[in-house]
Motif scaffolding. Structure first.
Motif, short mmCIF file in Angstrom:
data_model
loop_
_atom_site.label_atom_id
_atom_site.label_comp_id
_atom_site.label_asym_id
_atom_site.label_seq_id
_atom_site.Cartn_x
_atom_site.Cartn_y
_atom_site.Cartn_z
N UNK A 47 -5.34 -2.32 -9.04
CA UNK A 47 -6.67 -1.74 -9.25
C UNK A 47 -6.70 -0.29 -8.74
N UNK A 48 -6.08 -0.06 -7.58
CA UNK A 48 -6.04 1.30 -7.02
C UNK A 48 -5.31 2.26 -7.96
N UNK A 49 -4.20 1.84 -8.52
CA UNK A 49 -3.45 2.69 -9.43
C UNK A 49 -4.20 2.93 -10.74
N UNK A 50 -5.05 1.98 -11.11
CA UNK A 50 -5.81 2.16 -12.35
C UNK A 50 -6.82 3.31 -12.22
N UNK A 51 -7.19 3.66 -10.98
CA UNK A 51 -8.15 4.76 -10.79
C UNK A 51 -7.56 6.10 -11.19
N UNK A 86 0.83 -1.20 0.00
CA UNK A 86 0.00 0.00 0.00
C UNK A 86 0.87 1.26 0.00
N UNK A 87 1.99 1.21 0.70
CA UNK A 87 2.90 2.36 0.75
C UNK A 87 3.45 2.71 -0.63
N UNK A 88 3.70 1.69 -1.44
CA UNK A 88 4.19 1.93 -2.80
C UNK A 88 3.12 2.65 -3.62
N UNK A 89 1.86 2.26 -3.43
CA UNK A 89 0.76 2.94 -4.12
C UNK A 89 0.74 4.42 -3.72
N UNK A 90 0.84 4.69 -2.43
CA UNK A 90 0.80 6.07 -1.96
C UNK A 90 2.07 6.83 -2.30
N UNK A 91 3.17 6.14 -2.46
CA UNK A 91 4.40 6.79 -2.93
C UNK A 91 4.15 7.43 -4.30
N UNK A 92 3.46 6.69 -5.15
CA UNK A 92 3.16 7.18 -6.50
C UNK A 92 2.10 8.28 -6.47
N UNK A 93 1.03 8.04 -5.71
CA UNK A 93 -0.10 8.98 -5.72
C UNK A 93 0.26 10.29 -5.04
N UNK A 125 -9.32 9.35 0.55
CA UNK A 125 -9.58 8.37 1.61
C UNK A 125 -10.14 7.05 1.11
N UNK A 126 -10.96 7.11 0.05
CA UNK A 126 -11.58 5.88 -0.46
C UNK A 126 -10.60 5.07 -1.31
N UNK A 127 -9.52 5.69 -1.76
CA UNK A 127 -8.50 4.95 -2.48
C UNK A 127 -7.84 3.93 -1.56
N UNK A 128 -7.74 4.25 -0.28
CA UNK A 128 -7.16 3.34 0.69
C UNK A 128 -7.99 2.07 0.83
N UNK A 129 -9.30 2.19 0.65
CA UNK A 129 -10.17 1.01 0.73
C UNK A 129 -9.82 0.02 -0.36
N UNK A 130 -9.46 0.54 -1.55
CA UNK A 130 -9.10 -0.33 -2.66
C UNK A 130 -7.67 -0.85 -2.50
N UNK A 131 -6.73 0.06 -2.29
CA UNK A 131 -5.33 -0.34 -2.17
C UNK A 131 -5.11 -1.26 -0.98
N UNK A 132 -5.81 -0.99 0.10
CA UNK A 132 -5.69 -1.82 1.31
C UNK A 132 -6.77 -2.87 1.39
N UNK A 133 -7.10 -3.48 0.29
CA UNK A 133 -8.17 -4.48 0.26
C UNK A 133 -7.96 -5.62 1.24
#
Length: 381
Positions: free
Chosen positions: A373-377, A223-230, A302-310
């Motif tokens: 999936x989170x990054x695809x958003x 999840x941290x890698x996702x947020x690193x990008x976002x 905040x809702x991106x975390x729901x997807x990334x942290x599935x």
């Protein structure tokens, strides 16, 4: 700190013979460079401090000398090694490496300061919970009401503080969801509620996931890698406009924090992989979960975390479903019934006969799928 030091040196040497040789210090102006430096520094710090922290915890007898919840619940067919005697509170290592490294490499803007301070509060709460478990030698820890009260109070403070500042007020009032370009609602009350649920929910979800060697920290890294990008894209006005995502001034510095979290997490995973030499305990899990929740709020996602942290959502959801169904059936039939063999979800699969390493690896795979999936958003909006 390094950023401010480098800029000070460049300023005082301007127009002198040292201006040319020291011009390379301008590289500290780039978030990408400082993020890489933060990740490497946190990793090396974790590797260096890890053995020392483990020995220190063993000397203090801060170990898990009691059966964990899965072992108390009955025989585990596939568990090879007992976890009794393994030192806990290893989250001290993660938090120290992460916070100190982020403070060293990042610019200290409001977003970074708020995140660093909040992580320390969550870590302190987790330390109190871990200490209660150790002194009592059971897995009950601190009262749930106390933990929720502290978490809720901190989350409310963050929400009100962001709403009070003109520069960050939109983070609370405008409600954003993935796959859509525009706010779906504009309400301070709704925004405060979502902020509190995100921070408190994330902190507790990671805490519930922390039950197998390497599981919580590995999923946190994904999840941290996702947020690193976002965070990097959100802090870049051009990129944010192109992708039609919320642009948050100063969010780029959270990229440095995410890099520090990744480095510290990788260093801790070195010692926490199966068979673990140390557990993060609530000291680490509450802090890491809280950090993810706060970052999601600060980048208006905040809702991106729901997807990334599935995986975290599934773990917390399994506990909620199990508890609710058990109470309902006990009232209706006189005896409680269960949906899962055991909750959280990772223990359900242990009960089904999966080896610990199988559960962890398969949850990693699911975590990576959620991250994709989170990054695809970012593009599908």
């Amino acid at each position: 700190m390094l950023y401010y030091l480098s800029q000070y040196i460049l300023k005082v040497t301007q127009g002198t013979d040292w201006q040319g040789p020291l011009s390379g210090l301008r590289v500290f102006q780039y978030i990408t460079f400082r993020s890489a430096g933060a990740a490497i520094t946190a990793l090396l710090a974790s590797w260096w401090l890890g053995p020392k922290v483990i020995i220190w915890l063993q000397r203090l007898k801060f170990g898990q000398h009691y059966a964990d919840k899965a072992e108390e619940g009955g025989t585990l067919i596939a568990r090879v090694l007992s976890k009794k005697g393994t030192p806990t509170m290893g989250g001290i290592l993660i938090v120290a490496a992460m916070d100190l490294t982020a403070a060293l490499w990042a610019q200290w803007n409001t977003l970074v300061q708020l995140t660093l301070l909040s992580v320390l509060v969550f870590a302190g709460l987790g330390f109190y919970d871990d200490y209660a478990k150790i002194t009592r030698q059971n897995n009950l820890g601190a009262a749930a009401k106390i933990k929720l009260l502290v978490q809720g109070a901190l989350a409310l403070f963050i929400a009100l503080y962001l709403w009070w500042l003109p520069a960050t007020k939109a983070l609370i009032t405008d409600v954003m969801v993935p796959f859509y370009k525009y706010p779906i609602a504009s309400s301070a009350v709704l925004g405060i509620i979502i902020t509190m649920l995100t921070i408190v929910g994330s902190s507790n979800a990671v805490n519930l996931t922390d039950g197998l060697d390497g599981l919580a920290i590995g999923c946190t890294l994904i999840v941290s890698i996702v947020f690193l990008i976002v965070t990097y894209l959100s802090g870049n006005a051009v990129a944010a406009k192109y992708l039609a995502i919320p642009h948050v001034v100063g969010a780029g510095e959270l990229t440095v924090f995410c890099a520090a979290m990744i480095g510290a997490g990788l260093g801790f995973l070195w010692f926490n992989c199966h068979p673990a030499k140390v557990f993060m305990g609530d000291t680490g899990s509450l802090a890491l979960g809280g950090a993810l929740g706060i970052i999601a709020v600060l980048i208006h996602q905040p809702f991106l975390l729901v997807i990334a942290g599935g995986v975290f959502v599934a773990e917390a959801g399994s506990v909620l479903i199990q508890t609710t169904y058990f109470k309902y059936t006990r009232r209706k039939y006189g005896e409680g019934r269960r949906v899962f063999l055991m909750a959280p979800l990772h223990h359900h699969f242990e009960k089904k006969g999966w080896y610990e390493s199988q559960v962890v690896t398969r949850f990693y795979i699911l975590g990576i799928l959620c991250a994709v999936v989170a990054l695809s958003t970012l593009k599908i909006r």
